[in-house]
Design an enzyme around this catalytic site. Structure first.
Site, PDB file in Angstrom:
ATOM      1  N   ASP A  68     105.505 -71.381  15.799  1.00 29.49           N
ATOM      2  CA  ASP A  68     105.760 -71.143  17.221  1.00 29.49           C
ATOM      3  C   ASP A  68     106.548 -72.260  17.892  1.00 29.49           C
ATOM      4  O   ASP A  68     107.540 -72.006  18.588  1.00 29.49           O
ATOM      5  CB  ASP A  68     104.431 -70.948  17.955  1.00 29.49           C
ATOM      6  CG  ASP A  68     103.877 -69.551  17.783  1.00 29.49           C
ATOM      7  OD1 ASP A  68     104.521 -68.605  18.251  1.00 29.49           O
ATOM      8  OD2 ASP A  68     102.810 -69.397  17.170  1.00 29.49           O
ATOM      9  N   PHE A  69     106.101 -73.494  17.721  1.00 23.67           N
ATOM     10  CA  PHE A  69     106.749 -74.582  18.449  1.00 23.67           C
ATOM     11  C   PHE A  69     108.081 -74.970  17.822  1.00 23.67           C
ATOM     12  O   PHE A  69     108.977 -75.470  18.512  1.00 23.67           O
ATOM     13  CB  PHE A  69     105.797 -75.775  18.551  1.00 23.67           C
ATOM     14  CG  PHE A  69     104.507 -75.404  19.234  1.00 23.67           C
ATOM     15  CD1 PHE A  69     104.494 -75.018  20.564  1.00 23.67           C
ATOM     16  CD2 PHE A  69     103.317 -75.376  18.537  1.00 23.67           C
ATOM     17  CE1 PHE A  69     103.317 -74.637  21.195  1.00 23.67           C
ATOM     18  CE2 PHE A  69     102.131 -75.001  19.152  1.00 23.67           C
ATOM     19  CZ  PHE A  69     102.135 -74.632  20.486  1.00 23.67           C
TER      20      PHE A  69
END
Length: 823
Positions: free
Chosen positions: A594-595
């Site tokens: 995600d990041f």
């Protein structure tokens, strides 16, 4: 007679920018600068790659090679990482060579320098020297630990950064049942190198935008360690919000399985699967045929399901044992439950979704002939990513650039296009209508908010972001008490809109009419359902830039699939190459990717804004999370595409180094990461371990022997490391110039004497829970004053935005609240 216009190639987002990529002179493979420069080159910047004479850059020696035949011109990593670049050879250790390099920097906008400060200072190419000589130049230092860190001259790399960040400690994700025999794992390939590359590319675009406001270049400090730490942002929020005795805090200090894992075995392989939330639980019941055990009152809410995860997983595994990967995928997705097959590189290459989106591209190379490789990490509608030139031959452009000096005029620090007011922060005057939720999009907009953009988060209390209820503060859970939410959603305002109602949709359109970006990561079709699709929005704001991030992209036969980043990594091929040798595929810690994807989004959004400033034209950006993950797997993908070899997981090992792994230290579940790149380094390791004779053992003296006897080598080293205190041994190895680091849990990381004082940790005041430590950006800017504000309470700024931005009266707002438009 009909007239035919000549074909014109579409424009390129970063056309006109000039970038120089310097070589990494360390013996440790470090490919971050290559990925950062590739990001610019593939979107149109003119990139000159500087390589050492004779050997070239290190990726030329790493392969994979076609038919296992080493050739510096045809290695898969070289071919993939250096597309669209011009190549020159310069000896930076020679005075005349350094003068040539400095001549290259005079017209450049950006330089990526991947060397440790002591190396740069010795050569006279340190950031202070370069920024003083070239005041308009953006100097991006890409180092193992940060150019200004107390650790700045330590050696690191992919293995050390992964395990010192906390990501390795969490990998495999809740699959560890025997900690002493299941050590922490790195991710397959060189994920932290490529993440650091995307981080550097995003940070360079931020600095470029700063230069548009003030005409000045600056130093940008990007460290691999902090880039990886940014992947465990939820843990840092949890650490600062929950009590030390809470169950959620205690999970940070154990690798033993305590919660649901990401991947499970099925009839013909493995799948990712997640169904703990209320909505997904209901869907999973239907997908699994409504088994009686799921009706137990023990599973009535998420707290009960979390407490009894072992019983749930037993039932899920029992059902999956009767399902193939495809059957489980289709049944779960039909009920909107996150589930994806675990694919290998070969299966990714042949996947119908990737084919439909034309992800893989073919090009002709003078030495490698026809080459297929992964394509765009993000689709730009108006200025598409594309390859116009294959990777350069060694020194191919020496004549053109070094002798004829065809690298453009001196860099011009142009002002910002459009009508945006400028301020002390580079994105002041830029507004973002942010519909993003969970992790990736909020992370991207947190970057932009810290740079001064007005980020307006549009959400609803009727269906709130589930992250608002992941853990709480001091044991109390509520919509405004989640430490995880607070760690991700800084520097923004929040309004609530019930988008199911036409009046709410109209308010959203009014906000968008005064915005520069729209960001969202809903399931495909949701924005259209609210009359907020890109085609709707360009009618009210023709130059709007809209980014949609979804698991598999906006088109293709599987576009409507639902999922999270950690479930999508399975589809992209990463779980298959992450794991212990000859064992099961593994889910990855740090809620990967995600990041990492959110960091890439920062680069893509600012690249689109850069193009709009030049032309006045906005565009639509379509990001498939799976595709971006696949762009970060060149080792496995290129090996299959060139040789038909389907790579398997190799644990913490590396095909070009040995030893390269995690070894036990004295104490319960204490580990040390050690990466040895050369024979001389191996001799130093043996001396430090009190076994100097091992360096002359014919089985281990040379790299080829160490690789051939790697299991025995690891046993010999482990027998010596397990009797030493971890931190003492780390210090001993670092004193000898070796790449080594402790394997940190999050609490240990937070107590690291350097990280605990890092500028990445910021104290922000929250309206309900007070002042708390949360993670800021993982980079430092020499010329940007970052603006951090605590995460908003849900709907905290509804009245403010409607009054000040849209001109609504108090009476109108009260009516909208009464009508449930503003909830």
């Amino acid at each position: 007679m009909a007239r035919f216009e000549p074909f014109q190639e579409p424009p390129r987002a970063l056309e006109g920018l000039k970038v120089v990529e310097l070589p990494c002179l360390d013996t440790m493979p470090f490919l971050a600068a290559s990925m950062a420069a590739k990001s610019f080159a593939d979107f149109g910047a003119e990139v000159v790659k500087v390589e050492p004479p004779r050997t070239g850059s290190m990726e030329r020696a790493l392969g994979p090679f076609r038919d296992e035949m080493p050739d510096p011109e045809t290695g898969g990593l070289h071919l993939y990482l250096n597309t669209n670049k011009l190549g020159v050879t310069i000896d930076l250790e020679d005075r005349r060579g350094r003068e040539q390099a400095l001549d290259l920097l005079a017209p450049a906008d950006i330089v990526f320098n991947p060397n440790r400060p002591e190396v740069n200072e010795k050569l006279g190419i340190d950031w202070r020297t370069l920024t003083a000589r070239f005041p308009k130049l953006i100097v991006v230092s890409i180092t193992f630990f940060g150019a200004e860190s107390p650790y700045r001259n330590l050696r690191g790399g992919d293995l050390v950064a992964t395990h010192m960040s906390g990501v390795g400690y969490e990998t495999p994700w809740h699959q560890v049942t025997d900690p002493s025999n299941q050590p922490p794992l790195k991710l397959g390939g060189r994920q932290s190198d490529y993440l650091t590359g995307y981080t550097a590319a995003a940070a360079a675009m931020c600095a470029l935008y700063s230069r548009k406001t003030n005409g000045a270049g600056q130093h940008v400090d990007v460290g691999q360690w902090l880039s990886m730490i940014s992947m465990i942002r939820p843990n840092i929020g949890l650490y600062s919000h929950e009590g030390r005795d809470s169950a959620s805090f205690q999970r940070l200090s154990t690798r033993q399985k305590t919660a649901g894992q990401w991947v499970y075995p099925c009839k013909d392989g493995w799948v990712s699967f997640s169904a703990l939330t209320e909505r997904f639980w209901r869907g999973a019941k239907k997908a699994m045929g409504n088994p009686e055990w799921m009706d137990s009152e023990l599973f009535d809410n998420i707290l009960g399901r979390t407490a009894h995860i072992d019983a749930i997983e037993a039932g899920v595994i029992d059902w999956l044992s009767t399902q193939t990967r495809t059957e489980a995928f289709e049944k779960a997705q039909a009920e909107h439950v996150p589930c994806f097959p675990v694919y290998s590189a070969a299966e990714v290459a042949g996947n119908e979704q990737y084919k439909a989106r034309k992800f893989f591209i073919d090009l002709e190379h003078p030495a490698a002939r026809e080459v297929r490789m992964p394509g765009a990490p993000c689709k730009f509608a108006r200025t598409p990513w594309r390859i116009v030139r294959g990777a350069p031959m060694l020194g191919e452009h020496n004549q053109k650039i070094l002798q004829n000096r065809e690298f453009g005029a001196e860099a011009q620090a142009t002002g910002r296009g459009g009508n945006h007011p400028t301020g002390t922060r580079p994105l002041e005057g830029i507004r973002i209508a942010d519909f993003g939720w969970i992790y990736a999009v909020p992370h991207a907009t947190a970057w932009l908010g810290a740079l001064g953009a007005d980020v307006i988060r549009i959400e609803t209390s009727g269906a709130p972001d589930l992250v608002r209820f992941l853990t709480g503060t001091g044991g109390s859970v509520g919509a405004n008490r989640s430490g995880i939410f607070h760690a991700i959603n800084s520097s923004r305002r929040s309004i609530v809109l019930n988008l199911a109602m036409p009046e709410a949709q109209e308010i959203a359109r009014k906000i968008i009419g005064q915005s520069d970006f729209v960001t969202e990561n809903f399931t495909v079709g949701n924005m259209a359902k609210y009359n907020l699709a890109y085609g709707d929005l360009v009618k009210i704001k023709p130059n709007i830039i809209m980014l949609s991030g979804t698991p598999l992209g906006q088109d293709g036969p599987r576009a409507d699939s639902v999922g999270f980043g950690p479930t999508t990594q399975a589809f992209a091929g990463l779980c298959h190459i992450t794991g212990y040798p000859n064992s099961f595929p593994c889910g990855i810690g740090g809620t990967w990717p995600d990041f990492a994807v959110g960091t890439g989004m920062v680069f893509f959004l600012l690249a689109a804004l850069h193009y709009r400033d030049r032309t006045g034209e906005g565009q639509y950006l379509d990001l498939s999370m799976a595709e971006m993950v696949t762009t970060m797997m060149p080792e496995a993908m290129m090996d299959f595409l060139m040789n038909g070899r389907d790579q398997a997981a190799i644990g913490n090992r590396d095909e070009s180094m040995a030893p390269h792994g995690v070894f036990p230290a004295a104490g319960a579940d204490k580990w040390i990461a050690i990466a040895i790149a050369t024979d001389d380094e191996f001799a130093k390791l043996c001396e430090a371990l009190g076994a100097p004779s091992m360096a002359s053992d014919p089985k281990f003296a040379r790299l080829f022997g160490r690789l051939a006897n790697v299991e025995q080598l690891e046993r010999e080293i482990a027998a010596r490391t397990r009797v030493s205190p971890r931190d003492e041994l780390v210090a001993k190895l670092r004193a000898r110039g070796l790449a080594a680091g402790p394997v940190y849990s999050t609490p240990e990381l937070m107590e690291d004497p350097v990280f605990s004082r890092s500028s990445m940790l910021v104290k922000l005041k929250h309206s309900e829970v007070g002042e708390r430590v949360v993670p800021g950006l993982p980079v430092q800017f020499g010329g940007i004053d970052l603006q951090y504000r605590g995460a908003p309470m849900i709907g905290e700024h509804t009245d403010e935005v409607l009054t000040e931005l849209l001109g609504y009266s108090a009476a109108e707002i009260a009516r909208l609240k009464e009508a449930k438009v503003l909830i």
